[in-house]
Design an enzyme around this catalytic site. Structure first.
Site, short mmCIF file in Angstrom:
data_model
loop_
_atom_site.label_atom_id
_atom_site.label_comp_id
_atom_site.label_asym_id
_atom_site.label_seq_id
_atom_site.Cartn_x
_atom_site.Cartn_y
_atom_site.Cartn_z
N SER A 90 1.04 -1.16 -0.03
CA SER A 90 -0.01 0.26 0.40
C SER A 90 0.84 1.11 -0.14
O SER A 90 1.84 1.15 0.89
CB SER A 90 -1.43 0.40 1.50
OG SER A 90 -1.68 1.28 1.32
N HIS A 91 0.87 1.99 -1.10
CA HIS A 91 1.16 3.54 -0.69
C HIS A 91 1.05 4.22 0.74
O HIS A 91 2.10 4.95 0.76
CB HIS A 91 1.04 4.21 -2.43
CG HIS A 91 2.06 4.99 -2.82
ND1 HIS A 91 3.31 5.85 -1.71
CD2 HIS A 91 2.17 5.48 -3.50
CE1 HIS A 91 3.81 6.11 -2.55
NE2 HIS A 91 3.62 5.68 -4.14
N SER A 92 0.21 3.86 1.07
CA SER A 92 -0.21 4.36 2.78
C SER A 92 0.87 4.25 3.39
O SER A 92 1.36 4.95 4.72
CB SER A 92 -1.59 4.39 2.68
OG SER A 92 -2.27 5.75 2.15
#
Length: 471
Positions: A166-168
């Site tokens: 996840s880019h988060s």
């Protein structure tokens, strides 16, 4: 995605799917995400290709899977947020990171396809999408694992490892460090090396707006620092909706954005050798090529901006922008700690009219890019962070916006999950496929591979303009 299809390849059959928990469980906790983390919670994928080797010809898929699983268990003990889930704060509706020890997902698969049948691994192929695990979380991010991986054995004895994160959770540099740590902890044909990387720092405190150490900037007035990239995006969207853009994609006076949807884009990789880059520099700077200071990134970013804008036929009076990510780890005051694992980038932006861009020399455009780089200060980071505090929408694809992401400092192919470097590491289809990714060429250390998403009707024109002066 209008690109090479996969119907002629054998199927990929999943043989095992397991949850991988940290070897040492950490106390459950919530890590508050920054606005930089919340921009794209989706999984971003890369696929590592390792061609058949006598070194691991006698290893079973089960033993390789076990080594990867053991290494991931060990890595998750330190990189524990990767074993968590995203959670929605009921008070403000914003995403945070719940370190829940729910684990990552590791998948084992087989196919009778041979790696050499896939052709040039640098060119995107829809078949690659079957080499990565795509969890079904029904749009509920609290059910989405933050790290997933699939190891696939090919009929030739080679392997691929498709990994999504996840880019988060991580930005590019942090993803590189996480994967390097995992590979180091996985003893496939090698001793566990242990990682020499800095111990990761997962708390986002320095980038949280509610942190008392962050001073909010004035929103207007002579002392205001603006997030220029955000301002430019609003101007581009306003321009597109008013119909001041370019011919066939424009609906004049409609108040609607032009339809240049992602589904029609073709992903194309251009191989730029070190010699080609030097040739470009020599031809566009002439006698000044030895004295004009310019990085390969700055030169290629200027060149792709000019080529893409011209190929798309943007009207001369239209505003056009080049935006690119800038690492802010050393830009904040104080600097972010070594090993910071969250998203630590903002977009820098340069803007001109299409006519100015076409008429301008490469040297002029490089100077604009350098100016945009220099504008990234601690105040800019705060202003950018504040600008993201409101409701976020999906960025529409715009012909007037050229996006560039520099991966050349993250040589993913050097991450040795097996014995030696990967033959190639291919990004899969991303949520914004029109981004131009600059990647280190695995054969030519001075070379750059550029992956970009283009409209089919503009591919030939872009190739012509982009490769001009390269040979």
């Amino acid at each position: 995605m209008a690109t090479q299809h996969d119907e002629n390849y054998p199927t990929v059959r999943v043989t095992k799917t397991v949850s991988v928990l940290p070897k040492s469980l950490n106390p459950t906790q919530t890590i508050h995400l920054s606005n930089l983390d919340r921009q794209c919670p989706l999984l971003m994928y890369v696929v590592f290709f390792y061609k058949s080797s006598a070194a691991y010809q006698n290893l079973s898929l089960d033993s390789i899977f076990s080594c990867l699983k053991s290494g991931l268990e060990e890595t998750l003990s330190i990189w524990y947020p990767a074993a968590g889930r995203l959670s929605l704060n009921p008070s403000d509706g914003k995403l945070n990171l719940w370190c829940s020890n729910d684990g990552a997902v590791l998948v084992e698969a087989v196919t009778s396809a041979k790696i050499n049948e896939l052709g040039d691994l640098s060119q995107y192929n829809e078949f690659f999408e079957h080499l990565a695990y795509k969890p079904d979380f029904h749009g509920n991010f609290s059910e989405m694992p933050l790290v997933v991986a699939q190891v696939t054995r090919f009929g030739c004895g080679g392997y691929s490892i498709g990994i999504g994160s996840s880019h988060s959770l991580f930005d590019g540099p942090a993803t590189y460090d996480f994967l390097h740590a995992w590979a180091s902890n996985s003893a496939i044909l090698k001793q566990k090396k242990g990682t020499k990387l800095y111990k990761p720092v997962h708390e986002r405190g320095a980038l949280l707006l509610e942190n008392p150490g962050i001073t909010k900037l004035p929103e207007s007035g002579s002392s205001a620092t603006r997030a220029v990239a955000i301002d430019h995006l609003y101007q581009l969207i306003k321009q597109a909706m008013s119909g001041q853009t370019c011919g066939p994609d424009t609906m004049f006076g409609s108040g609607k954005l032009p339809d240049v949807g992602n589904s029609n884009l073709v992903l194309k990789t251009f191989h730029l050798s070190g010699a080609m880059i030097e040739s470009l520099k020599s031809k566009v700077f002439g006698d000044r090529s030895g004295s004009f200071s310019c990085s390969s990134f700055e030169l290629l970013a200027a060149h792709v901006w000019k080529a893409r804008t011209k190929a798309l036929g943007v009207m001369k009076g239209s505003m056009v922008c080049l935006q690119f990510a800038v690492d802010i780890r050393k830009k904040t005051v104080p600097p972010l700690p070594e090993g910071f694992s969250g998203n630590a980038y903002v977009l820098a932006s340069a803007a001109l009219t299409a006519e100015e861009l076409e008429a301008g020399s490469h040297e002029d455009i490089v100077d604009k890019i350098k100016e945009a780089k220099r504008s990234i200060s601690n105040d800019y980071v705060i202003a950018y962070n504040q600008a993201l505090d409101g409701p976020q929408g999906t960025l529409p694809p715009l012909n007037q916006l050229t996006l560039v992401s520099d991966w050349t400092r993250m040589p993913f192919h050097k991450i040795d999950f097996f014995h030696g470097e990967a033959a190639y590491v291919s990004p899969l289809l991303s949520p914004i496929p029109q981004v131009a990714y600059f990647m280190q060429n695995p054969i030519d250390s001075r070379g750059v591979d550029m992956r970009i998403g283009l409209l089919p009707q503009s591919l030939n024109a872009f190739s012509h303009y982009f490769l001009t002066n390269m040979q």
